[in-house]
Write an enzyme that holds these catalytic residues in place. Structure first.
Site, PDB file in Angstrom:
ATOM      1  N   SER A   1       0.408   9.344   0.712  1.00  0.00           N
ATOM      2  CA  SER A   1       0.144   9.816   2.069  1.00  0.00           C
ATOM      3  C   SER A   1      -0.181  11.310   2.069  1.00  0.00           C
ATOM      4  CB  SER A   1       1.337   9.464   2.939  1.00  0.00           C
ATOM      5  OG  SER A   1       0.992   9.621   4.278  1.00  0.00           O
TER       6      SER A   1
ATOM      7  N   ASP B   1      -4.706  11.967   7.758  1.00  0.00           N
ATOM      8  CA  ASP B   1      -4.093  12.286   6.460  1.00  0.00           C
ATOM      9  C   ASP B   1      -4.809  11.483   5.362  1.00  0.00           C
ATOM     10  OD1 ASP B   1      -2.966   9.796   6.899  1.00  0.00           O
ATOM     11  OD2 ASP B   1      -0.965  10.367   6.284  1.00  0.00           O
TER      12      ASP B   1
ATOM     13  N   ASP C   1      -4.399   8.885   3.426  1.00  0.00           N
ATOM     14  CA  ASP C   1      -4.568   7.429   3.464  1.00  0.00           C
ATOM     15  C   ASP C   1      -4.909   6.952   4.879  1.00  0.00           C
ATOM     16  OD1 ASP C   1      -1.932   7.970   4.270  1.00  0.00           O
ATOM     17  OD2 ASP C   1      -1.223   6.016   3.614  1.00  0.00           O
TER      18      ASP C   1
ATOM     19  N   ASP D   1      -3.488   6.778   7.738  1.00  0.00           N
ATOM     20  CA  ASP D   1      -2.647   6.001   8.650  1.00  0.00           C
ATOM     21  C   ASP D   1      -2.151   6.879   9.798  1.00  0.00           C
ATOM     22  OD1 ASP D   1      -0.904   7.424   7.058  1.00  0.00           O
ATOM     23  OD2 ASP D   1       0.418   5.737   6.600  1.00  0.00           O
TER      24      ASP D   1
HETATM   25  O1  LIG Z   1      10.877  11.325   7.709  1.00  0.00           O
HETATM   26  P1  LIG Z   1      10.382  10.480   6.574  1.00  0.00           P
HETATM   27  O2  LIG Z   1      11.398   9.530   6.055  1.00  0.00           O
HETATM   28  O3  LIG Z   1       9.754  11.342   5.514  1.00  0.00           O
HETATM   29  O4  LIG Z   1       9.232   9.601   7.201  1.00  0.00           O
HETATM   30  C1  LIG Z   1       8.148  10.166   7.890  1.00  0.00           C
HETATM   31  C2  LIG Z   1       7.055   9.126   7.990  1.00  0.00           C
HETATM   32  O5  LIG Z   1       6.701   8.794   6.675  1.00  0.00           O
HETATM   33  C3  LIG Z   1       5.751   7.771   6.495  1.00  0.00           C
HETATM   34  O6  LIG Z   1       4.533   8.194   7.017  1.00  0.00           O
HETATM   35  C4  LIG Z   1       6.237   6.519   7.171  1.00  0.00           C
HETATM   36  O7  LIG Z   1       5.292   5.503   7.041  1.00  0.00           O
HETATM   37  C5  LIG Z   1       6.507   6.809   8.619  1.00  0.00           C
HETATM   38  O8  LIG Z   1       6.913   5.655   9.257  1.00  0.00           O
HETATM   39  C6  LIG Z   1       7.536   7.889   8.723  1.00  0.00           C
HETATM   40  O9  LIG Z   1       7.783   8.220  10.049  1.00  0.00           O
END
Ligand SMILES: O=P(O)(O)OC[C@H]1O[C@H](O)[C@H](O)[C@@H](O)[C@@H]1O
Length: 558
Positions: free
Chosen positions: A149, A303, A305, A307
């Protein structure tokens, strides 16, 4: 501990199945004891979004050996759960533009093929939402995407999707982890690239994906009447979004689409940005240069990827303002509910967001009589809710403060492609009424109150950092609230009954109803403090935020 690390280190160094280049790299680590320790002290773990780590040698790094081991566990997991269907329906695999993404994706395919599982491999870099879509479209038993990501260039990751296109929820991930743990050796058989179980996907899926994504819009007629002064800039920040988003914006009939040429290049170093993260306003630096020159109305950045998407808006004063994920989410909810009547005819509509997301979205939804569902952080929990409510409820939107949005049932993960289209349509819709998105946000302030948020993230890398994060969580968990006069209540999501699965999250509710959530990130070596307040004016809201920030600082320093 030291002894255990060295045993593992020597095991890698001496194993005959580890290639010479890797062994040279392992030997070089002797000059970097801290890196050596971090690379060998444990195996990669599954967090918020699968396994994520630095690319390098050792069990705690992402390399072809750890990728094969995870995949072998995944193959066993699939064959246990789906029996023969696992082999025939197979798994679809995508990858982004990072270092070794393509190579790791191929290792996934070769490992699955060695287990006689059909592997459908994208033939070029692909967005994460398209992978989620592809699982459903191809009716595979699962999906994998190789991406880290928005992490820095030295990272990569392995996200796993279930048969619905949803990232694995803990119950499934635990089974998968248990399966991976049964594999003690990194000596794993892989098939040839030409194996009959490996199938390269052609571009027909890209075309269907894009058409379906564009069909999500309700007011695409707005584009035909648009004046030329509505100008949009889109940048993929060197990632996978370029093709679908630019192609989609052009199909919508937008005449004035700009971009940042340098950032169209799928560069694994993300050379023109400090971090390829649209949450960081610095990612818009080059986009802003173009925007100021061309008077661009709306700026979008996805970003790597694709998403997630970030937004900047040109205000009436000609200044550029970044919107945060909470503001974008609230705007989209308001837009979807107030400008379209279709949803009213459908059964039990709902929105879904994570607990650390602002209350504003929920307040708007409730104002329209729409249910608001809260989940833990991680879009997989929103995907899970979508699956559970599929039969008798109507999904309007799912989102997180971290810039992930989904407005259709095409996927079970956040989608920066369709979100880019919806945001462009929404901005164009209000533009026709003489309003910018910032003007609409002011209307929301007036109508619902001044909801404001702030995020404090402390980056604490490595083994030492992990211990510091845990110590800080423990300190907050047992902090004597008698001495913290403005805190009303603490909710410990690990111990208290919240109706959600147990999680390492703390919630402090203040006497003025403001909230502070604290949790270790599951994707980065960070501890995150989320502040959410609601004031009757901007000034009051900012004052509340300031008090929270001071408290957080005090806690860290004590
Ligand atoms: O706060 P974190 O655990 O790093 O997650 C932050 C984000 O990370 C990724 O993008 C997940 O797919 C999201 O669903 C999440 O909100």
């Amino acid at each position: 501990m030291k002894e255990k690390i060295m045993t593992e280190y020597n095991r890698w160094l001496e194993a005959d199945y580890i290639d010479d280049e890797t062994k040279e790299e392992i030997k070089r680590l002797q000059d970097f004891p801290e890196q050596l320790q971090d690379s060998f002290y444990k195996s990669l773990e599954f967090g918020t979004a699968g396994a994520r780590g630095i690319v390098g040698v050792g069990p705690n790094r992402l390399n072809c050996y750890t990728v094969r081991r995870i995949t072998q566990g995944y193959a066993q997991f699939l064959q246990k759960n789906y029996k023969n269907e696992a082999n025939t329906h197979g798994v679809v695999i995508a990858y982004d533009n990072r270092h070794y993404s393509k190579e790791f994706a191929l290792e996934v395919a070769r490992t699955l093929a060695a287990n006689k599982i059909n592997a459908y491999l994208f033939s070029q870099i692909t967005t994460t939402p398209e992978l989620s879509y592809a699982v459903r479209y191809l009716k595979t038993v699962g999906g994998v995407v190789i991406t880290a990501s928005h992490n820095p260039p030295q990272y990569n990751g392995y996200k796993v999707y279930d048969e619905t296109g949803c990232q694995m929820v803990p119950e499934l991930a635990e089974q998968l982890v248990a399966e991976i743990q049964t594999i003690q050796s990194y000596d794993i058989s892989v098939a040839d690239e030409e194996d009959e179980h490996i199938h390269l996907l052609d571009t027909s899926i890209d075309e269907d994906f894009l058409n379906d994504e564009l069909a999500v819009l309700h007011h695409s007629d707005v584009f035909s009447e648009l004046s030329d002064d509505f100008k949009v800039l889109y940048t993929p920040l060197h990632g996978t979004g370029r093709k679908p988003v630019l192609e989609g914006l052009s199909r919508l009939g937008l005449k004035k689409v700009y971009t940042v040429e340098e950032q169209l290049v799928p560069d694994p170093e993300f050379s023109t940005v400090e971090l390829p993260n649209p949450e960081d306003v610095k990612a818009f630096t080059l986009a802003l240069e173009v925007a100021r020159k061309e008077d661009i109305s709306l700026l979008l950045a996805t970003d790597p990827d694709c998403d997630r998407v970030g937004v900047m808006v040109r205000t009436n004063k000609g200044e550029y303002q970044a919107l945060n994920g909470n503001q974008i989410g609230a705007l989209v909810i308001y837009y979807l509910l107030s400008t379209n009547e279709e949803w009213k005819k459908q059964p039990k509509p709902y929105i879904a967001s994570s607990i650390v997301t602002s209350d504003l979205g929920e307040v708007i939804a409730k104002d329209f009589g729409v249910e608001s569902v809260r989940t833990l952080t991680g879009f997989k929990y929103i995907g899970e809710q979508m699956n559970q409510r599929l039969k008798d409820q109507t999904f309007i939107m799912g989102y997180e403060e971290s810039y992930g949005f989904l407005v259709s049932l095409l996927e079970r993960d956040k989608d920066g492609v369709s979100a880019s289209f919806v945001l462009t349509e929404m901005a164009a819709y209000y533009w026709q009424q003489g309003k910018t998105l910032v003007d609409v946000l002011h209307e929301l302030d007036e109508r619902y109150g001044y909801y404001r948020e702030a995020l404090i993230s402390l980056t604490l890398p490595g083994q030492k950092g992990m211990a510091e994060i845990q110590a800080l969580m423990q300190k907050l968990r047992y902090l004597d609230l008698e001495n913290e006069s403005f805190i009303h209540q603490r909710i410990d999501y690990l111990k208290d009954e919240t109706g959600l699965p147990k999680a390492d999250v703390l919630q402090f509710t203040l006497k003025n109803q403001a909230k502070i959530f604290v949790r270790p990130s599951g994707t980065e070596p960070k501890i995150k403090f989320y502040i959410g307040v609601c004031g009757s004016s901007e000034k009051e809201a900012q004052e509340q935020i300031y008090v929270c920030q001071q408290w957080i600082q005090k806690i860290q320093e004590d």
